[in-house]
Write a protein that holds these residues in place. Structure first.
Motif, short mmCIF file in Angstrom:
data_model
loop_
_atom_site.label_atom_id
_atom_site.label_comp_id
_atom_site.label_asym_id
_atom_site.label_seq_id
_atom_site.Cartn_x
_atom_site.Cartn_y
_atom_site.Cartn_z
N SER A 198 0.73 -1.53 -0.03
CA SER A 198 0.43 -0.54 0.26
C SER A 198 0.88 0.82 0.24
O SER A 198 2.09 1.12 0.48
N TYR A 199 0.43 2.29 -1.03
CA TYR A 199 1.01 3.58 -0.56
C TYR A 199 2.45 3.67 -1.24
O TYR A 199 3.26 4.49 -0.62
N CYS A 200 2.52 2.59 -2.40
CA CYS A 200 3.56 2.70 -2.92
C CYS A 200 3.04 3.52 -4.40
O CYS A 200 3.06 2.25 -5.47
N PRO A 201 2.86 4.35 -4.85
CA PRO A 201 2.42 5.91 -5.99
C PRO A 201 3.09 5.04 -7.40
O PRO A 201 2.82 5.33 -8.35
N ALA A 243 -3.50 -2.90 -1.97
CA ALA A 243 -2.63 -2.17 -2.74
C ALA A 243 -2.91 -1.39 -2.33
O ALA A 243 -3.44 -0.08 -3.28
N CYS A 298 -2.53 2.90 -4.54
CA CYS A 298 -0.90 2.46 -5.24
C CYS A 298 -1.84 3.23 -6.87
O CYS A 298 -2.24 2.65 -7.84
N LEU A 300 -0.86 1.80 -9.75
CA LEU A 300 -1.12 0.50 -10.67
C LEU A 300 -1.65 0.48 -11.70
O LEU A 300 -3.13 0.90 -11.54
N THR A 307 -7.13 3.21 -5.59
CA THR A 307 -6.58 2.99 -6.61
C THR A 307 -7.40 4.17 -8.00
O THR A 307 -8.71 3.95 -7.89
#
Length: 232
Positions: free
Chosen positions: A131-134, A150, A153, A156, A174
């Protein structure tokens, strides 16, 4: 002590004797003097690397019986080959951009790592949370044995095909994802999503009430009718 590359465990133990606990845990929290750690490092308990501001990579061939965590390591760029028996928890490491495909972990939790754009297909026994890995665009796993998250993200582009999650699947926050009929999970959370597409009405029928679309704008695509758009 100046910033240093540690090449042996004895050298590390001499520098930080209080970090080596009786239960086998190695707690190096806020040891800003560490730039690198010894290769082939073995930890019988847990490994704690939180707030190691100058650590640039984890040891090659690391073995941790318990869990490993590295939070707010502002210089950390690479997670090398490692075997972690329980969760590998990496949080708020803004320069992290390389993960070894030779990782093997009990569970994977990687949150708030803003430079991480690629995930290799390494082994994860149970839960996965990225989560929060854009910048992540693609997910390498087709089969997740625990829950998968996720959240947030926003980069994604798509879910794996097929995608089977044994536990809860959370893709809240998302943008532009498609929930296809080959996505399988007992409970799907898709809250506050933008431009979500649900490609087959059979997915909704199969899930019954076990999908949460609260706050999302989404379109249901069916083969025999015009798309049906919904917004919060």
């Amino acid at each position: 002590m100046a910033i240093k590359d540690f090449s042996t465990i004895d050298e590390l133990r001499e520098a930080f004797p209080s970090s080596f606990l009786a239960n086998g845990t190695v707690d190096l929290t806020a040891r800003r003097e560490i730039r690198t750690l010894p290769s082939d490092m073995t930890v019988a308990g847990h490994l704690i690397l939180d707030n190691c501001d100058n650590l640039i990579e984890t040891p090659e061939n690391l073995s941790v019986t318990g869990w490993m965590c590295a939070a707010t390591c502002h210089s950390l760029e690479k997670i090398n080959k490692a075997r972690v028996g329980r969760n590998m928890h990496i949080t708020n490491c803004p320069r992290l951009h390389v993960l070894s495909p030779a990782l093997s972990v009990g569970g994977c939790i990687i949150n708030y790592c803003s430079s991480l754009s690629e995930l290799p297909k390494f082994h994860v026994d149970r839960n996965i949370d990225v989560s929060y890995c854009p910048e992540i665009q693609v997910l390498p796993w087709n089969d997740v044995r625990g829950y998968f998250s996720a959240v947030g993200c926003t980069g994604l582009k798509e879910l794996p095909a097929p995608f089977s999650v044994a536990g809860q699947l959370d893709i809240s926050g998302t943008r532009g994802l498609e929930l296809r009929s080959d996505v399988s999970s007992p409970l799907i959370l898709a809250r506050n999503c933008e431009a979500l597409e649900i490609s087959d009405g059979s997915l909704l029928r199969r899930l019954g009430g076990n999908i949460d679309l609260d706050g999302s704008e989404y379109t249901i695509l069916t083969p025999d009718s015009m798309p049906q758009a919904f917004s919060p």
